[in-house]
Design an enzyme around this catalytic site. Sequence first.
Site, PDB file in Angstrom:
ATOM      1  N   LYS A  54       0.810  -1.453  -0.035  1.00  0.00           N
ATOM      2  CA  LYS A  54       0.167  -0.071  -0.069  1.00  0.00           C
ATOM      3  C   LYS A  54       0.829   1.206   0.081  1.00  0.00           C
ATOM      4  O   LYS A  54       0.573   2.357  -0.778  1.00  0.00           O
ATOM      5  CB  LYS A  54      -1.008  -0.094   1.252  1.00  0.00           C
ATOM      6  N   GLN A  98      -4.389  -1.682   9.629  1.00  0.00           N
ATOM      7  CA  GLN A  98      -4.396  -2.933   9.088  1.00  0.00           C
ATOM      8  C   GLN A  98      -4.996  -3.924  10.096  1.00  0.00           C
ATOM      9  O   GLN A  98      -4.476  -3.944  11.346  1.00  0.00           O
ATOM     10  CB  GLN A  98      -2.827  -3.319   8.719  1.00  0.00           C
ATOM     11  N   ASP A 121     -10.670   3.269   4.767  1.00  0.00           N
ATOM     12  CA  ASP A 121     -11.006   1.780   4.738  1.00  0.00           C
ATOM     13  C   ASP A 121     -12.692   1.761   4.704  1.00  0.00           C
ATOM     14  O   ASP A 121     -13.115   0.702   4.427  1.00  0.00           O
ATOM     15  CB  ASP A 121     -10.510   0.980   5.908  1.00  0.00           C
TER      16      ASP A 121
HETATM   17  N1  GUN Z   1      -7.066  -6.808   6.151  1.00  0.00           N
HETATM   18  C1  GUN Z   1      -7.312  -7.458   4.891  1.00  0.00           C
HETATM   19  N2  GUN Z   1      -8.010  -6.671   4.165  1.00  0.00           N
HETATM   20  C2  GUN Z   1      -7.792  -5.217   4.827  1.00  0.00           C
HETATM   21  C3  GUN Z   1      -8.427  -4.181   4.173  1.00  0.00           C
HETATM   22  O1  GUN Z   1      -8.850  -3.907   3.039  1.00  0.00           O
HETATM   23  N3  GUN Z   1      -8.145  -3.029   5.142  1.00  0.00           N
HETATM   24  C4  GUN Z   1      -7.542  -3.346   6.224  1.00  0.00           C
HETATM   25  N4  GUN Z   1      -7.211  -2.260   7.020  1.00  0.00           N
HETATM   26  N5  GUN Z   1      -7.011  -4.577   6.592  1.00  0.00           N
HETATM   27  C5  GUN Z   1      -7.306  -5.438   6.051  1.00  0.00           C
END
Ligand code: GUN
Length: 295
Positions: A54, A98, A121
């Site tokens: 990311k 995350q 998110d």
């Molecule tokens: N863990 C798995 N997919 C995601 C996501 O799209 N965002 C976040 N923050 N954690 C994740």
Amino acid sequence: MTAKDINGKAIAESIRARVKEQVSQRVAAGKMPPGLATVLVGENPASQVYVRNKQKACAEAGIRSFGHELPADASQQQVEDLICELNMNPNVHGILVQLPLPGHLDEEKVLNTISLDKDVDGFHPINIGRLAQKGREPLFVPCTPAGVMYMLEQELPTLEGVNAVVLGRSNIVGMPVALLLVRANATVTICHSRTRDLPDVVRQADVLVAAVGRAQMVKKEWVKPGAVVIDVGINRIADPTHPKGSRLVGDVDYAGVREVAGAITPVPGGVGPMTIAMLLQNTLHAAELYDKKAN
Ligand code: GUN
């Protein structure tokens, strides 16, 4: 019939190029570059890879990223204090915590601490609540579900009235995808571990979204001929013929299902790249919201 491959990597690249162009136009106009703060608690190797990817994607799009790492035994207070600090930081327009968090932390409370305007998110309870309600608009839509919808909208002229089956009811993918499909006027069935006669239910699907985290679970016989199949799964399986001794597969038995489906996303190269593209788009949107509030 062999299904058409839906090339998530190519679609994601076009979105990323568009975001990059919009970011450079912002900066040329004297505005701040968008900024994304990532919060990683603990040392989950998969999460480390996702966060790194990311951050790399941000750099490529001209988005600043601010990486924050906390130890696996960080307290609830420490995590919330960090988020409060990021909420106040004018260089940070989006905050991504995350998931999953270590088990001792209260995920809902953590997500609730993120400022609604920075919730790139889309997991803040208010954003999810708005997603679930008619006539309300969330500020941000969760990234993977948004990526799934983008692909479906490219593939089908309309989702209105189609039978959509979502396999999995997770907070991150299954449930928000189902809500988005309802908003698009599809007829939606959510399947999970207690669903009876699962293959029969799945066979009704014109659109199938598989997000259960079980390697190659969906078989050819479960799929209606011509269906559009979106495979969100990322599972590592042993494969002695592979140089690494293992490889990534989805929740769908790709080789079998592509013989009957109309279109299918591969793994890797399908939904995965879309998640990052949508995160960049959401971060740019967060910066635009910030400008509006400041003026
Ligand atoms: N863990 C798995 N997919 C995601 C996501 O799209 N965002 C976040 N923050 N954690 C994740």
